[in-house]
Design an enzyme around this catalytic site. Structure first.
Site, PDB file in Angstrom:
ATOM      1  CG  MET A 110      -0.228   0.050   2.549  1.00 24.26           C
ATOM      2  SD  MET A 110      -1.390  -0.164   3.903  1.00 24.26           S
ATOM      3  CE  MET A 110      -0.276  -0.045   5.314  1.00 24.26           C
ATOM      4  CE  LYS A 111       3.914   2.198   4.746  1.00 20.43           C
ATOM      5  NZ  LYS A 111       3.485   3.277   5.656  1.00 20.43           N
TER       6      LYS A 111
END
Length: 384
Positions: A110-111
């Protein structure tokens, strides 16, 4: 394979043994005829047509088109929401646990979302210019995303992490072409980033722990996706915190749509977040093994106002849940996902009311083959 198919059909035709030819061979031959070169039959239309743009005009005045296909940058976001209720036995049969599959991002976490937003905002403001080098402190996944984004956009990258970062994430960072620095015992890798940028104006500091474009990315993308994917039926959101960007951004958006959405912070035992939420006091933390979640200080990107309660999860429970997810759903995720899912399962198992719980499956389990899925590592750390 093709020659074998042709041989079977030849035998059938020459010996009258059509009935003995495998149906799969007949079907394959039919497909070959259907789409053979020169056939008038065309392939089925795509459900989402590939866009085209006029590129050039030939000498015969025939306009040619260039098809536009997505690039890695276009693959960030719009990740699927998957039913993972099979990880537990909810008290109410109407309860569902849904995992946001962030490992579908090109950097497998998700980064990617926050780094895309941070880069775009910095470029728009002029803080990040061509020729600069990006420096970022990270427990691993943000470093991978920074390295990936720099590879896409043509920047040099320096990523600083600590000895806790898995071998797989370190290798990924280097694979994108970034320089990797690993802090030594006693060094604060987050402060190292800030110090380097302060000393060298050619460096752009991502500063993910205090950069409000971090939660802003989740407020603008992940939160709206979850709301739309659940048709507004979400009752509970569960996520751990490290920078605080995920739970602050998503939780903030969900509460803007429905203030009754209950936001739970899953915190590894040893992190200071749960105690800080309960007491408002910054207490010294203790070591823990789950990567990418929990902290020993309070980041500026964390907004405790959107958090309703906390659940503390042990390393053993988090790692065990990773294997439960794999064996019960077919999804292979990292330790922070196991921590989130364990907390979500606890809510499901205790609630009399039907809940729609969404939690974050933060990254891909392949990044932790040497740890979460390594029998020797688990035994060494008494995690079995």
């Amino acid at each position: 394979m093709f020659l074998k198919l042709q041989f079977l059909l030849f035998l059938a035709a020459s010996s009258g043994l059509d009935a003995f030819v495998p149906k799969s061979a007949i079907k394959a031959q039919s497909a070959l005829r259907l789409y053979s070169e020169g056939s008038e039959t065309t392939a089925p239309a795509l459900s989402t047509p590939v866009t085209t743009t006029a590129a050039a005009t030939t000498n015969n005045n025939v306009v040619k088109f260039r098809r536009d296909y997505p690039k890695a940058l276009d693959l960030i976001g719009n990740t699927p929401l998957c039913d993972i209720t099979a990880i537990c036995k909810p008290k109410n049969p109407g309860t569902r646990i849904l995992g946001k599959c962030e490992f579908f991002n090109p950097g497998y976490s998700m980064k990617d979302r926050i780094i895309k937003n941070i880069f775009e905002q910095a470029e728009a403001s002029g803080e990040l210019k061509p020729g600069m080098t990006v420096v970022a402190a990270s427990s691993g996944n943000t470093g991978c995303s920074v390295a990936l984004m720099c590879a896409i956009k043509g920047y040099k990258a320096i990523v600083i992490t600590n000895a806790k970062c898995s071998e797989e994430k370190c290798a990924s960072i280097r694979a994108y072409g970034a320089e990797l620095l690993i802090s030594e015992k006693g060094q604060d890798y987050m402060q190292m980033e800030l110090d380097m940028a302060a000393e060298d104006p050619s460096l752009y500091s991502v500063n993910q722990y205090n950069n409000l474009d971090n939660p802003g990315a989740h407020y603008q993308s992940t939160g709206p996706e979850i709301w739309a994917q659940t048709h507004g039926e979400i009752t509970n959101f569960v996520a751990a915190g490290s920078t605080g960007g995920t739970i602050s951004g998503i939780g903030g958006f969900l509460k803007s749509q429905n203030p009754n959405v209950h936001v739970t912070l899953a915190d590894p035992r040893g992190s200071i977040f749960a105690n800080f939420k309960a007491t408002g006091v910054v207490k010294k933390g203790t070591p823990f093994l789950v990567e990418g979640v929990g902290k020993e200080n309070i980041p500026g990107a964390m907004n405790f106002a959107v958090i309703d309660d906390t659940l503390t999860v042990t390393d053993k429970d988090a790692f065990t849940m990773c294997r439960t997810i794999a064996s019960n759903t077919g999804l292979m995720v990292g330790g922070s996902s196991g921590l989130n899912a364990h907390a979500a399962a606890k809510l499901a198992e205790e609630s009399e009311e039907p809940l729609t719980i969404v939690t974050m499956l933060c990254d891909l389990g392949v990044k932790y083959l040497s740890k979460v899925y390594n029998e020797e590592y688990l035994e060494e750390h008494d995690l079995k």
